[in-house]
Design a protein around this motif. Structure first.
Motif, PDB file in Angstrom:
ATOM      1  N   UNK A 107      12.395  86.843  -0.237  1.00 49.64           N
ATOM      2  CA  UNK A 107      12.022  87.476  -1.495  1.00 49.64           C
ATOM      3  C   UNK A 107      12.773  86.805  -2.639  1.00 49.64           C
ATOM      4  N   UNK A 108      12.035  86.233  -3.574  1.00 54.18           N
ATOM      5  CA  UNK A 108      12.644  85.533  -4.707  1.00 54.18           C
ATOM      6  C   UNK A 108      13.624  86.442  -5.439  1.00 54.18           C
ATOM      7  N   UNK A 109      14.809  85.889  -5.745  1.00 54.74           N
ATOM      8  CA  UNK A 109      15.823  86.626  -6.489  1.00 54.74           C
ATOM      9  C   UNK A 109      16.778  87.434  -5.639  1.00 54.74           C
ATOM     10  N   UNK A 136      13.165  76.547  25.155  1.00 49.22           N
ATOM     11  CA  UNK A 136      13.918  75.352  24.760  1.00 49.22           C
ATOM     12  C   UNK A 136      15.109  75.824  23.934  1.00 49.22           C
ATOM     13  N   UNK A 137      16.289  75.286  24.204  1.00 49.66           N
ATOM     14  CA  UNK A 137      17.473  75.612  23.421  1.00 49.66           C
ATOM     15  C   UNK A 137      17.846  74.408  22.569  1.00 49.66           C
ATOM     16  N   UNK A 138      18.001  74.635  21.259  1.00 50.21           N
ATOM     17  CA  UNK A 138      18.393  73.576  20.342  1.00 50.21           C
ATOM     18  C   UNK A 138      19.785  73.921  19.804  1.00 50.21           C
ATOM     19  N   UNK A 139      20.752  73.043  20.109  1.00 48.81           N
ATOM     20  CA  UNK A 139      22.124  73.221  19.653  1.00 48.81           C
ATOM     21  C   UNK A 139      22.333  72.370  18.404  1.00 48.81           C
ATOM     22  N   UNK A 140      22.969  72.959  17.401  1.00 46.08           N
ATOM     23  CA  UNK A 140      23.232  72.275  16.145  1.00 46.08           C
ATOM     24  C   UNK A 140      24.730  72.151  15.921  1.00 46.08           C
ATOM     25  N   UNK A 141      25.133  71.095  15.225  1.00 42.75           N
ATOM     26  CA  UNK A 141      26.491  71.023  14.690  1.00 42.75           C
ATOM     27  C   UNK A 141      26.373  71.207  13.185  1.00 42.75           C
ATOM     28  N   UNK A 142      27.289  71.969  12.627  1.00 40.22           N
ATOM     29  CA  UNK A 142      27.311  72.212  11.187  1.00 40.22           C
ATOM     30  C   UNK A 142      28.159  71.097  10.591  1.00 40.22           C
ATOM     31  N   UNK A 143      27.557  70.300   9.708  1.00 37.15           N
ATOM     32  CA  UNK A 143      28.206  69.072   9.250  1.00 37.15           C
ATOM     33  C   UNK A 143      28.991  69.209   7.948  1.00 37.15           C
ATOM     34  N   UNK A 144      28.833  70.344   7.268  1.00 36.06           N
ATOM     35  CA  UNK A 144      29.561  70.551   6.014  1.00 36.06           C
ATOM     36  C   UNK A 144      29.617  72.050   5.746  1.00 36.06           C
ATOM     37  N   UNK A 145      30.419  72.445   4.769  1.00 41.03           N
ATOM     38  CA  UNK A 145      30.544  73.865   4.437  1.00 41.03           C
ATOM     39  C   UNK A 145      29.173  74.401   4.017  1.00 41.03           C
ATOM     40  N   UNK A 146      28.736  75.513   4.626  1.00 40.33           N
ATOM     41  CA  UNK A 146      27.434  76.093   4.265  1.00 40.33           C
ATOM     42  C   UNK A 146      27.503  76.902   2.972  1.00 40.33           C
ATOM     43  N   UNK A 147      26.323  77.110   2.414  1.00 39.30           N
ATOM     44  CA  UNK A 147      26.186  78.052   1.303  1.00 39.30           C
ATOM     45  C   UNK A 147      25.905  79.416   1.933  1.00 39.30           C
ATOM     46  N   UNK A 148      26.662  80.421   1.556  1.00 41.36           N
ATOM     47  CA  UNK A 148      26.439  81.767   2.079  1.00 41.36           C
ATOM     48  C   UNK A 148      26.123  82.718   0.921  1.00 41.36           C
ATOM     49  N   UNK A 149      25.204  83.629   1.183  1.00 39.84           N
ATOM     50  CA  UNK A 149      24.807  84.647   0.207  1.00 39.84           C
ATOM     51  C   UNK A 149      24.251  84.063  -1.082  1.00 39.84           C
ATOM     52  N   UNK A 150      23.499  82.966  -0.949  1.00 42.83           N
ATOM     53  CA  UNK A 150      22.842  82.376  -2.115  1.00 42.83           C
ATOM     54  C   UNK A 150      21.638  83.214  -2.532  1.00 42.83           C
ATOM     55  N   UNK A 151      21.172  82.959  -3.725  1.00 41.28           N
ATOM     56  CA  UNK A 151      20.002  83.665  -4.243  1.00 41.28           C
ATOM     57  C   UNK A 151      18.743  82.877  -3.894  1.00 41.28           C
ATOM     58  N   UNK A 152      17.754  83.566  -3.344  1.00 43.58           N
ATOM     59  CA  UNK A 152      16.487  82.933  -2.982  1.00 43.58           C
ATOM     60  C   UNK A 152      15.796  82.469  -4.267  1.00 43.58           C
ATOM     61  N   UNK A 153      15.424  81.174  -4.352  1.00 39.47           N
ATOM     62  CA  UNK A 153      14.778  80.693  -5.582  1.00 39.47           C
ATOM     63  C   UNK A 153      13.394  81.306  -5.793  1.00 39.47           C
ATOM     64  N   UNK A 154      13.010  81.395  -7.071  1.00 42.34           N
ATOM     65  CA  UNK A 154      11.690  81.964  -7.369  1.00 42.34           C
ATOM     66  C   UNK A 154      10.624  80.901  -7.411  1.00 42.34           C
TER      67      UNK A 154
END
Length: 154
Positions: A107-109, A136-154
């Motif tokens: 939901x935007x905003x 199927x299992x897909x394993x990821x490595x996180x390569x940099x600091x994530x953005x958390x609690x960002x605002x969904x763009x409109x």
């Protein structure tokens, strides 16, 4: 108000995000893949802190300070498709991109957009003699600091 993540949270994989803030544009989200309906399990996708003990001679209590952050081991479990091989090819080992979790829906905003820079570490079929769908299992490595609690763009 309380809500159930199932049926609300959306999970996308975006090949690119140009902004260093990790906030994707609407066009970048549209260019990504919505994997929500193919995922049966999710693990990780959080930051963990490694606290540092700071004992001193003035007390028998050992206080701690916050230390380095690191990402939890993270994976997505998919249902395997008997006709297409989208999961196997689009998320092949070595694929670089961004896993975007719209925790409260797309939901935007709204707040609740988490963006994880990733690289696919493994993409493996799971085999079982149980009465269950192929997975199927897909394993990821996180390569940099994530953005958390960002605002969904409109």
């Amino acid at each position: 108000m309380r809500f159930n993540r199932k049926g609300t949270t959306k999970i996308y994989f975006l090949p690119t995000i140009a902004a260093t803030t990790l906030i994707p544009t609407t066009a970048e989200i549209t260019a990504g893949t919505d994997w929500t309906d193919f995922i049966h399990s999710i693990d990780g996708w959080s930051l963990e802190n490694q606290p540092i003990e700071t004992p001193d001679m003035g007390s028998t209590f050992v206080p701690k300070i916050d230390g380095d952050d690191s990402a939890a081991d993270s994976s997505l479990g998919f249902y395997e498709d008997s006709v297409t091989d989208d999961v196997e090819t689009d998320l092949a080992k070595g694929t670089v991109g961004f896993v975007v979790l719209f925790s409260k829906g797309k939901t935007a905003g709204s707040k609740g957009m988490d963006v994880f820079p990733t690289k696919v570490a493994s993409n493996s079929k799971t085999y079982s003699t149980d009465n269950e769908a192929a997975k199927i299992n897909v394993q990821f490595v996180i390569t940099d600091r994530p953005l958390q609690n960002g605002t969904v763009p409109s």
